[in-house]
Design an enzyme around this catalytic site. Structure first.
Site, PDB file in Angstrom:
ATOM      1  N   LYS A 114       7.147   5.047  -0.379  1.00 16.40           N
ATOM      2  CA  LYS A 114       8.114   4.563  -1.372  1.00 16.40           C
ATOM      3  C   LYS A 114       8.603   5.667  -2.289  1.00 16.40           C
ATOM      4  O   LYS A 114       9.752   5.672  -2.712  1.00 16.40           O
ATOM      5  CB  LYS A 114       7.534   3.396  -2.176  1.00 16.40           C
ATOM      6  CG  LYS A 114       7.418   2.135  -1.318  1.00 16.40           C
ATOM      7  CD  LYS A 114       7.352   0.867  -2.129  1.00 16.40           C
ATOM      8  CE  LYS A 114       7.511  -0.331  -1.196  1.00 16.40           C
ATOM      9  NZ  LYS A 114       7.363  -1.596  -1.822  1.00 16.40           N
ATOM     10  N   LYS A 198      10.030  -0.543   8.587  1.00 19.13           N
ATOM     11  CA  LYS A 198       9.677  -1.909   8.192  1.00 19.13           C
ATOM     12  C   LYS A 198      10.915  -2.671   7.687  1.00 19.13           C
ATOM     13  O   LYS A 198      11.744  -2.075   6.998  1.00 19.13           O
ATOM     14  CB  LYS A 198       8.650  -1.803   7.055  1.00 19.13           C
ATOM     15  CG  LYS A 198       7.935  -3.081   6.710  1.00 19.13           C
ATOM     16  CD  LYS A 198       6.976  -2.865   5.548  1.00 19.13           C
ATOM     17  CE  LYS A 198       7.675  -3.025   4.220  1.00 19.13           C
ATOM     18  NZ  LYS A 198       6.800  -3.433   3.110  1.00 19.13           N
ATOM     19  N   LYS A 201      13.296  -5.336   1.636  1.00 23.84           N
ATOM     20  CA  LYS A 201      14.336  -5.831   0.722  1.00 23.84           C
ATOM     21  C   LYS A 201      15.241  -4.708   0.275  1.00 23.84           C
ATOM     22  O   LYS A 201      16.414  -4.890   0.010  1.00 23.84           O
ATOM     23  CB  LYS A 201      13.700  -6.411  -0.543  1.00 23.84           C
ATOM     24  CG  LYS A 201      12.721  -7.512  -0.335  1.00 23.84           C
ATOM     25  CD  LYS A 201      12.306  -8.031  -1.707  1.00 23.84           C
ATOM     26  CE  LYS A 201      10.981  -8.744  -1.662  1.00 23.84           C
ATOM     27  NZ  LYS A 201       9.849  -7.897  -2.060  1.00 23.84           N
TER      28      LYS A 201
HETATM   29  N1  AQP Z   1       8.493  -6.231   7.187  1.00 22.00           N
HETATM   30  C1  AQP Z   1       7.436  -6.973   6.872  1.00 22.00           C
HETATM   31  N2  AQP Z   1       6.693  -7.517   7.855  1.00 22.00           N
HETATM   32  C2  AQP Z   1       5.618  -8.309   7.554  1.00 22.00           C
HETATM   33  N3  AQP Z   1       5.230  -8.589   6.286  1.00 22.00           N
HETATM   34  C3  AQP Z   1       5.956  -8.058   5.286  1.00 22.00           C
HETATM   35  N4  AQP Z   1       5.852  -8.146   3.953  1.00 22.00           N
HETATM   36  C4  AQP Z   1       6.827  -7.418   3.367  1.00 22.00           C
HETATM   37  N5  AQP Z   1       7.613  -6.854   4.317  1.00 22.00           N
HETATM   38  C5  AQP Z   1       7.087  -7.227   5.518  1.00 22.00           C
HETATM   39  C6  AQP Z   1       4.816  -8.913   3.262  1.00 22.00           C
HETATM   40  O1  AQP Z   1       5.447  -9.768   2.314  1.00 22.00           O
HETATM   41  C7  AQP Z   1       4.587  -9.931   1.203  1.00 22.00           C
HETATM   42  C8  AQP Z   1       5.371  -9.680  -0.053  1.00 22.00           C
HETATM   43  O2  AQP Z   1       5.798  -8.332  -0.075  1.00 22.00           O
HETATM   44  P1  AQP Z   1       6.496  -7.752  -1.366  1.00 22.00           P
HETATM   45  O3  AQP Z   1       7.872  -8.203  -1.410  1.00 22.00           O
HETATM   46  O4  AQP Z   1       5.699  -8.091  -2.546  1.00 22.00           O
HETATM   47  O5  AQP Z   1       6.400  -6.206  -1.192  1.00 22.00           O
HETATM   48  P2  AQP Z   1       6.830  -5.203  -0.069  1.00 22.00           P
HETATM   49  O6  AQP Z   1       5.797  -5.216   1.006  1.00 22.00           O
HETATM   50  O7  AQP Z   1       7.049  -3.920  -0.752  1.00 22.00           O
HETATM   51  O8  AQP Z   1       8.186  -5.781   0.513  1.00 22.00           O
HETATM   52  P3  AQP Z   1       9.511  -5.016   0.797  1.00 22.00           P
HETATM   53  O9  AQP Z   1      10.455  -5.939   1.459  1.00 22.00           O
HETATM   54  O10 AQP Z   1       9.243  -3.729   1.499  1.00 22.00           O
HETATM   55  O11 AQP Z   1      10.049  -4.786  -0.656  1.00 22.00           O
HETATM   56  P4  AQP Z   1      10.742  -3.534  -1.287  1.00 22.00           P
HETATM   57  O12 AQP Z   1      11.810  -3.100  -0.351  1.00 22.00           O
HETATM   58  O13 AQP Z   1      11.239  -4.067  -2.593  1.00 22.00           O
HETATM   59  O14 AQP Z   1       9.646  -2.530  -1.450  1.00 22.00           O
HETATM   60  C9  AQP Z   1       3.413  -8.957   1.369  1.00 22.00           C
HETATM   61  O15 AQP Z   1       2.287  -9.681   1.806  1.00 22.00           O
HETATM   62  C10 AQP Z   1       3.896  -8.022   2.434  1.00 22.00           C
HETATM   63  O16 AQP Z   1       2.814  -7.549   3.217  1.00 22.00           O
END
Ligand code: AQP
Length: 333
Positions: A114, A198, A201
């Site tokens: 990140k 991955k 968002k």
């Molecule tokens: N691509 C993914 N595949 C499976 N599980 C996922 N999770 C996130 N992306 C995937 C799971 O969703 C839950 C909530 O995640 P989060 O939104 O709190 O944080 P994150 O993992 O940082 O999600 P993003 O989409 O990658 O957000 P941004 O882009 O804002 O950093 C968690 O249980 C995560 O494992």
């Protein structure tokens, strides 16, 4: 066996199919089991580890709450609240950050991903994010934490921190060491545009993800445009090696239809991608569109969503407030 479940989702907008298949779908199943006590948290303190717009953040907190409910989490059975309402999370995070060695945090791969090349400019909050996550989980004596595969390392850190605290303060079992609940298959959903990245968002391209608020047409269009390769679909899993986009689409199909990858390969092996894409678009539209529709309805009822969050915070406060008091006493405050 009755489980105490805790998990969180960041209100950073665009909740997507990865969040749903990796985490929220699992939350719903756990919530439906009468024996479980579930707490689902909108982790807004985590969200501000990267810059947020004030009004968007407010909307995203409500939208994430609406997504939980629209996906099938029943607020009368589970506690739903937003993290910033319960002070113990931040206080616990500070205490635990004084216990956790830097070396443990330096190993966290998500920070490296990140923060990217601009590590020096990343916030200290982003660096200690996993400690706040440990505080979230440990304050509720959670026995099980349903998360996507990407959070596995952070959960291992939570376990290590709990064990260290118990050992340092000679209070065996005070902090409960939680078990991760990570789906064995397809627990990491990848971008529709790059099978090595991955689904996220924050990806600049909206075509990289299916948002839980997408319309049927948007879902169909995104699946149509999803990256594939020029070979046909194989019959065996082994032949998916080095074909990340094919593996991802077949994985999504299997996960959303609750069937094994082998079964999906039996169904589509030898066929070309257009057939898989047509059926995937249909099944995704059928499953995601009702959620999307419900989110749009709920989001207009701000009063209802705020009431859920406020009642949830009161219940969460009772549990976490008690635990933090005990924790402070153990430390000597
Ligand atoms: N691509 C993914 N595949 C499976 N599980 C996922 N999770 C996130 N992306 C995937 C799971 O969703 C839950 C909530 O995640 P989060 O939104 O709190 O944080 P994150 O993992 O940082 O999600 P993003 O989409 O990658 O957000 P941004 O882009 O804002 O950093 C968690 O249980 C995560 O494992």
């Amino acid at each position: 066996m009755s489980k105490k479940i805790f998990s969180g989702v960041q209100p950073t907008g665009n909740l997507h199919l990865g969040n749903y298949l990796g985490a929220i779908k699992n939350f719903v199943e756990l919530n439906n089991d009468e024996d479980n006590k579930c707490i689902f948290c909108v982790v807004d303190l985590h969200a501000i580890t990267v810059k947020q717009d004030k009004d968007e953040l407010k909307n995203n907190i409500r939208e994430t709450t609406a997504t939980f409910i629209a996906s099938g989490i029943d607020p009368s059975k589970s506690i739903i609240f937003n993290q910033s309402k319960v002070y113990a999370h931040a206080e616990g995070s500070w205490i635990l950050s004084c216990m956790a060695p830097m070396g443990w945090l330096n190993r966290m791969t998500q920070f490296k991903e990140k923060a990217g090349k601009d590590k020096e400019k990343a916030s200290v909050g982003l660096y200690i994010y996993p400690i706040l996550m440990a505080s979230d989980i440990l304050l509720y004596d959670a026995t099980h934490v349903p998360v996507g595969e990407d959070q596995k390392q952070h959960l291992e850190l939570t376990r290590d921190i709990a064990q260290k605290f118990n050992k340092d303060f000679k209070c065996e079992n005070f902090l409960k060491v939680p078990e991760p609940l990570i789906k064995k298959n397809f627990s990491r959903i990848m971008s529709l545009k790059d099978g090595l990245k991955k689904m996220s968002k924050s990806d600049q391209s909206d075509l990289s993800r299916i948002n839980l608020t997408d319309t049927k047409d948007e879902i169909v269009n995104k699946i149509k445009k999803a990256k594939t390769d020029s070979y046909s679909i194989p019959n065996e899993e082994e032949k998916l090696k080095d074909r990340p986009e094919a593996e991802n689409l077949l994985g999504i199909y299997s996960s959303i239809s609750d069937q094994t990858l082998d079964k999906t390969l039996d169904q589509f092996g030898g066929k070309n991608f257009s057939e898989l894409k047509n059926q995937l678009a249909e099944i995704l539209s059928n499953k995601i569109y009702p959620i999307s529709n419900e989110i749009k309805k709920l989001i207009n009822d701000k009063q209802y969503l705020d009431k859920i969050l406020s009642e949830g915070a009161d219940k969460a406060e009772q549990i976490a407030g008690k635990k933090i008091k005990e924790m402070k006493k153990i430390i000597g405050f």
